[in-house]
Write a protein that holds these residues in place. Structure first.
Motif, mmCIF file in Angstrom:
data_model
loop_
_atom_site.group_PDB
_atom_site.id
_atom_site.type_symbol
_atom_site.label_atom_id
_atom_site.label_comp_id
_atom_site.label_asym_id
_atom_site.label_seq_id
_atom_site.Cartn_x
_atom_site.Cartn_y
_atom_site.Cartn_z
ATOM 1 N N LEU A 21 0.862 -1.171 0.000
ATOM 2 C CA LEU A 21 0.000 0.000 0.000
ATOM 3 C C LEU A 21 0.902 1.225 0.000
ATOM 4 C CD1 LEU A 21 -2.800 1.427 0.431
ATOM 5 C CD2 LEU A 21 -2.319 1.265 2.871
ATOM 6 N N GLU A 22 0.626 2.166 -0.901
ATOM 7 C CA GLU A 22 1.374 3.425 -0.965
ATOM 8 C C GLU A 22 0.393 4.573 -0.823
ATOM 9 O OE1 GLU A 22 4.325 1.463 -4.308
ATOM 10 O OE2 GLU A 22 3.045 3.135 -4.861
ATOM 11 N N GLN A 23 0.774 5.557 -0.048
ATOM 12 C CA GLN A 23 -0.094 6.711 0.169
ATOM 13 C C GLN A 23 0.674 7.988 -0.142
ATOM 14 O OE1 GLN A 23 -3.522 6.740 1.126
ATOM 15 N NE2 GLN A 23 -3.174 8.783 0.331
ATOM 16 N N LYS A 25 0.116 12.363 -1.136
ATOM 17 C CA LYS A 25 -0.748 13.454 -0.676
ATOM 18 C C LYS A 25 -2.141 13.372 -1.302
ATOM 19 C CE LYS A 25 -1.155 18.461 -0.467
ATOM 20 N NZ LYS A 25 -0.630 19.738 -0.903
ATOM 21 N N ASN A 26 -2.206 13.053 -2.607
ATOM 22 C CA ASN A 26 -3.487 13.025 -3.314
ATOM 23 C C ASN A 26 -3.790 11.701 -4.004
ATOM 24 O OD1 ASN A 26 -4.135 15.736 -2.703
ATOM 25 N ND2 ASN A 26 -2.772 16.416 -4.337
ATOM 26 N N THR A 28 -3.704 7.033 -3.632
ATOM 27 C CA THR A 28 -3.450 5.776 -2.940
ATOM 28 C C THR A 28 -3.220 4.708 -3.994
ATOM 29 O OG1 THR A 28 -4.890 6.425 -1.118
ATOM 30 C CG2 THR A 28 -4.405 4.084 -1.325
ATOM 31 N N ASN A 29 -2.256 3.829 -3.779
ATOM 32 C CA ASN A 29 -1.957 2.747 -4.700
ATOM 33 C C ASN A 29 -1.923 1.429 -3.935
ATOM 34 O OD1 ASN A 29 -0.975 1.598 -7.307
ATOM 35 N ND2 ASN A 29 0.814 1.128 -6.068
ATOM 36 N N THR A 48 -4.795 2.277 -8.602
ATOM 37 C CA THR A 48 -4.369 3.577 -8.093
ATOM 38 C C THR A 48 -5.484 4.569 -8.320
ATOM 39 O OG1 THR A 48 -2.095 3.044 -8.725
ATOM 40 C CG2 THR A 48 -2.582 5.356 -8.246
ATOM 41 N N ASP A 50 -6.774 8.745 -7.512
ATOM 42 C CA ASP A 50 -6.497 10.105 -7.059
ATOM 43 C C ASP A 50 -7.563 10.455 -6.033
ATOM 44 O OD1 ASP A 50 -6.499 12.930 -6.762
ATOM 45 O OD2 ASP A 50 -5.595 13.168 -8.735
ATOM 46 N N THR A 51 -7.160 10.620 -4.789
ATOM 47 C CA THR A 51 -8.119 10.897 -3.718
ATOM 48 C C THR A 51 -8.612 12.332 -3.755
ATOM 49 O OG1 THR A 51 -6.263 11.338 -2.218
ATOM 50 C CG2 THR A 51 -7.199 9.109 -2.201
ATOM 51 N N TYR A 169 5.250 9.573 -2.288
ATOM 52 C CA TYR A 169 4.457 8.685 -1.446
ATOM 53 C C TYR A 169 5.333 7.982 -0.408
ATOM 54 C CZ TYR A 169 6.306 4.872 -4.313
ATOM 55 O OH TYR A 169 7.138 3.998 -4.960
ATOM 56 N N GLY A 171 5.161 4.119 1.618
ATOM 57 C CA GLY A 171 4.471 2.853 1.458
ATOM 58 C C GLY A 171 5.045 1.766 2.325
#
Length: 176
Positions: A21-23, A25-26, A28-29, A48, A50-51, A169, A171
């Protein structure tokens, strides 16, 4: 995908299964793979999004790792679903490759890139993705990462070039 997994199992090669899991700023993957950490054939999948604006992409890929001691090179191909929220929904079939270089104290640097020109997409002029960074494995099952991920398209039919995700990111992943 099931047939390929069966082929991998039948080959007798011991394949590690991993997930991460990678996070950013905008964005998540999520990523899952089988055989990506050892030499030979591998399969992988990711999603993936774009939050910030809801754009997303995801797909499945297959490739081959060339284990050269502290350096691992890979080459592969993917099928990627694109939903960048700008009217370019569709598929891309990028090809590319990557590397991982083991460093002292269980650190490593890594990078990969994939590209699909117009002839390998059905909804955009081209698709590009890249990922790179540094990782650390404090124990053999766990990997912590800091990196940069980019995915973007040049749109067709009046849709301009735009990024789906673009940024740094942190992760974490596990491998069994």
């Amino acid at each position: 995908m099931i047939a390929l997994t069966g082929l991998l199992v039948a080959s007798g090669q011991a394949l590690a299964i991993g997930g991460s899991l990678e996070q950013g700023k905008n964005f998540t993957n999520l990523n899952v793979d089988m055989g990506k950490s050892t030499g030979g054939i591998y399969v992988e999948g990711n999603w993936t999004w774009d939050t910030d604006d809801g754009g997303e992409y995801g797909g499945a890929g297959v490739g081959y790792n060339f284990d050269l001691g502290p350096v691992m090179l890979n080459a592969g191909a993917k099928a990627v679903y694109l939903n960048p929220k700008k009217g370019d929904d569709g598929m891309a079939f990028p090809v590319g490759g990557g590397f991982k270089v083991d460093l002292p104290m269980n650190f490593a640097i890594y990078g990969e890139g994939y590209v699909a020109p117009d002839s390998m997409t059905n909804s955009v002029k081209n698709y590009t993705e890249a990922d790179g960074g540094i990782s650390w494995s404090p124990i053999s099952l766990v990997t912590l990462k800091a990196g940069y991920r980019y995915a973007g398209v040049d749109g067709k039919s009046g849709h301009p070039k735009h990024n789906i995700v673009d940024g740094a990111y942190l992760g974490a992943g596990v491998t069994f």
